[in-house]
Write a protein that holds these residues in place. Structure first.
Motif, PDB file in Angstrom:
ATOM      1  N   GLU A  29       0.844  -1.204   0.000  1.00  0.00           N
ATOM      2  CA  GLU A  29       0.000   0.000   0.000  1.00  0.00           C
ATOM      3  C   GLU A  29       0.880   1.255   0.000  1.00  0.00           C
ATOM      4  O   GLU A  29       0.639   2.197  -0.724  1.00  0.00           O
ATOM      5  CB  GLU A  29      -0.912  -0.028   1.234  1.00  0.00           C
ATOM      6  CG  GLU A  29      -2.110   0.875   1.133  1.00  0.00           C
ATOM      7  CD  GLU A  29      -3.082   0.441   0.039  1.00  0.00           C
ATOM      8  OE1 GLU A  29      -3.291  -0.770  -0.144  1.00  0.00           O
ATOM      9  OE2 GLU A  29      -3.633   1.335  -0.647  1.00  0.00           O
ATOM     10  N   ARG A  30       1.908   1.203   0.833  1.00  0.00           N
ATOM     11  CA  ARG A  30       2.899   2.269   0.961  1.00  0.00           C
ATOM     12  C   ARG A  30       4.250   1.639   1.236  1.00  0.00           C
ATOM     13  O   ARG A  30       4.294   0.565   1.851  1.00  0.00           O
ATOM     14  CB  ARG A  30       2.528   3.200   2.130  1.00  0.00           C
ATOM     15  CG  ARG A  30       1.466   4.216   1.813  1.00  0.00           C
ATOM     16  CD  ARG A  30       1.383   5.291   2.908  1.00  0.00           C
ATOM     17  NE  ARG A  30       1.566   4.746   4.251  1.00  0.00           N
ATOM     18  CZ  ARG A  30       2.392   5.272   5.162  1.00  0.00           C
ATOM     19  NH1 ARG A  30       3.078   6.357   4.911  1.00  0.00           N
ATOM     20  NH2 ARG A  30       2.528   4.725   6.355  1.00  0.00           N
TER      21      ARG A  30
ATOM     22  N   GLY B 293      -3.021  -4.268   2.303  1.00  0.00           N
ATOM     23  CA  GLY B 293      -3.818  -3.038   2.255  1.00  0.00           C
ATOM     24  C   GLY B 293      -3.820  -2.297   3.573  1.00  0.00           C
ATOM     25  O   GLY B 293      -3.897  -1.070   3.609  1.00  0.00           O
ATOM     26  N   ARG B 294      -3.740  -3.054   4.672  1.00  0.00           N
ATOM     27  CA  ARG B 294      -3.701  -2.443   6.012  1.00  0.00           C
ATOM     28  C   ARG B 294      -2.282  -2.049   6.413  1.00  0.00           C
ATOM     29  O   ARG B 294      -2.053  -1.613   7.549  1.00  0.00           O
ATOM     30  CB  ARG B 294      -4.284  -3.419   7.046  1.00  0.00           C
ATOM     31  CG  ARG B 294      -5.788  -3.664   6.916  1.00  0.00           C
ATOM     32  CD  ARG B 294      -6.347  -4.482   8.088  1.00  0.00           C
ATOM     33  NE  ARG B 294      -5.767  -5.814   8.156  1.00  0.00           N
ATOM     34  CZ  ARG B 294      -6.278  -6.902   7.564  1.00  0.00           C
ATOM     35  NH1 ARG B 294      -7.404  -6.816   6.874  1.00  0.00           N
ATOM     36  NH2 ARG B 294      -5.676  -8.073   7.664  1.00  0.00           N
ATOM     37  N   GLU B 295      -1.328  -2.265   5.492  1.00  0.00           N
ATOM     38  CA  GLU B 295       0.092  -1.927   5.714  1.00  0.00           C
ATOM     39  C   GLU B 295       0.697  -2.722   6.862  1.00  0.00           C
ATOM     40  O   GLU B 295       1.566  -2.246   7.585  1.00  0.00           O
ATOM     41  CB  GLU B 295       0.271  -0.416   5.931  1.00  0.00           C
ATOM     42  CG  GLU B 295      -0.230   0.399   4.744  1.00  0.00           C
ATOM     43  CD  GLU B 295      -0.040   1.893   4.927  1.00  0.00           C
ATOM     44  OE1 GLU B 295       0.948   2.285   5.553  1.00  0.00           O
ATOM     45  OE2 GLU B 295      -0.910   2.642   4.439  1.00  0.00           O
TER      46      GLU B 295
ATOM     47  N   THR C 124      -0.946  -1.773  -5.338  1.00  0.00           N
ATOM     48  CA  THR C 124      -1.584  -1.812  -4.020  1.00  0.00           C
ATOM     49  C   THR C 124      -2.617  -2.931  -4.074  1.00  0.00           C
ATOM     50  O   THR C 124      -2.843  -3.525  -5.125  1.00  0.00           O
ATOM     51  CB  THR C 124      -2.315  -0.491  -3.695  1.00  0.00           C
ATOM     52  OG1 THR C 124      -3.465  -0.389  -4.540  1.00  0.00           O
ATOM     53  CG2 THR C 124      -1.417   0.719  -3.914  1.00  0.00           C
TER      54      THR C 124
ATOM     55  N   GLU D   2      -5.685  -2.151  -2.998  1.00  0.00           N
ATOM     56  CA  GLU D   2      -6.897  -1.334  -2.798  1.00  0.00           C
ATOM     57  C   GLU D   2      -7.324  -1.302  -1.326  1.00  0.00           C
ATOM     58  O   GLU D   2      -8.508  -1.379  -1.004  1.00  0.00           O
ATOM     59  CB  GLU D   2      -8.046  -1.857  -3.673  1.00  0.00           C
ATOM     60  CG  GLU D   2      -7.762  -1.807  -5.171  1.00  0.00           C
ATOM     61  CD  GLU D   2      -7.789  -0.391  -5.746  1.00  0.00           C
ATOM     62  OE1 GLU D   2      -8.427   0.475  -5.111  1.00  0.00           O
ATOM     63  OE2 GLU D   2      -7.166  -0.155  -6.785  1.00  0.00           O
ATOM     64  N   ARG D   3      -6.335  -1.207  -0.447  1.00  0.00           N
ATOM     65  CA  ARG D   3      -6.544  -1.138   1.012  1.00  0.00           C
ATOM     66  C   ARG D   3      -7.171  -2.415   1.592  1.00  0.00           C
ATOM     67  O   ARG D   3      -7.640  -2.431   2.736  1.00  0.00           O
ATOM     68  CB  ARG D   3      -7.371   0.090   1.421  1.00  0.00           C
ATOM     69  CG  ARG D   3      -6.711   1.413   1.034  1.00  0.00           C
ATOM     70  CD  ARG D   3      -6.964   2.523   2.049  1.00  0.00           C
ATOM     71  NE  ARG D   3      -5.910   3.523   1.988  1.00  0.00           N
ATOM     72  CZ  ARG D   3      -4.799   3.484   2.711  1.00  0.00           C
ATOM     73  NH1 ARG D   3      -4.585   2.522   3.578  1.00  0.00           N
ATOM     74  NH2 ARG D   3      -3.881   4.415   2.586  1.00  0.00           N
TER      75      ARG D   3
END
Ligand code: MG
Length: 160
Positions: free
Chosen positions: A104-105, A144-146, A136, A138-139
């Motif tokens: 995600e990041r 997605g929750r990192e 990603t 898409e969270r």
């Protein structure tokens, strides 16, 4: 006789605040890094497993046990280079490799060419033989929750 071999690899590591983020053989600026016995480079682990898979030589856990103090904090480029030696010993050369990073990041686009260059150098192949893609989820899910980063890899080998 000419032959091809293909292998896939998959790896996940957990993200934790305050650790260095080693990914694709480089240090990526981020608030979190990957937890591991080695430097945690999930991309290089996934790629190493794809290479081992292609020559049916097991996985990196078998070659570099995570309870062996020798591999504590080890630079994963050393593990990748060793996997390339094993491929060579089997008489194969790498045709191309392709990796997909699920994160995600941080946003990885600006680092990808540098990663490709480092990996090509470690593997002694051309940068055009190394593909890295980032997406990603898409969270959704743990990426997605990192909570972690996951990487899928494919390696195609050939023998003349
Ligand atoms: Mg790993």
């Amino acid at each position: 006789m000419f032959s091809y071999r293909i292998g896939n690899g998959f790896d996940v590591h957990r993200l934790e605040a305050g650790l260095p983020l080693w990914l694709g053989g480089i240090l990526v600026p981020h608030t979190h890094g990957l937890v591991a016995h080695s430097d945690g480079d999930v991309l290089l682990h996934s790629l190493s497993d794809a290479l081992l898979g292609a020559v049916a030589l097991g996985d990196i856990g078998a070659h570099f046990p995570d309870n062996d103090p020798v591999f504590k904090g080890v630079d994963s480029k050393v593990l990748l280079a060793r996997c390339c030696e094993l491929v060579k010993e089997k008489g194969y050369v790498v045709d191309n490799v392709d990796c997909t990073v699920l994160a995600e990041r941080p946003k990885l686009r600006q680092y990808i060419d540098q990663m490709r260059g480092v990996i090509a150098k470690v593997m002694a192949i051309d940068i055009d033989q190394v593909s890295i893609k980032a997406t990603t989820t898409e969270r959704l899910g743990f990426t997605g929750r990192e909570e972690g980063i996951a990487v899928y890899s494919t390696a195609l080998l050939k023998k003349f």
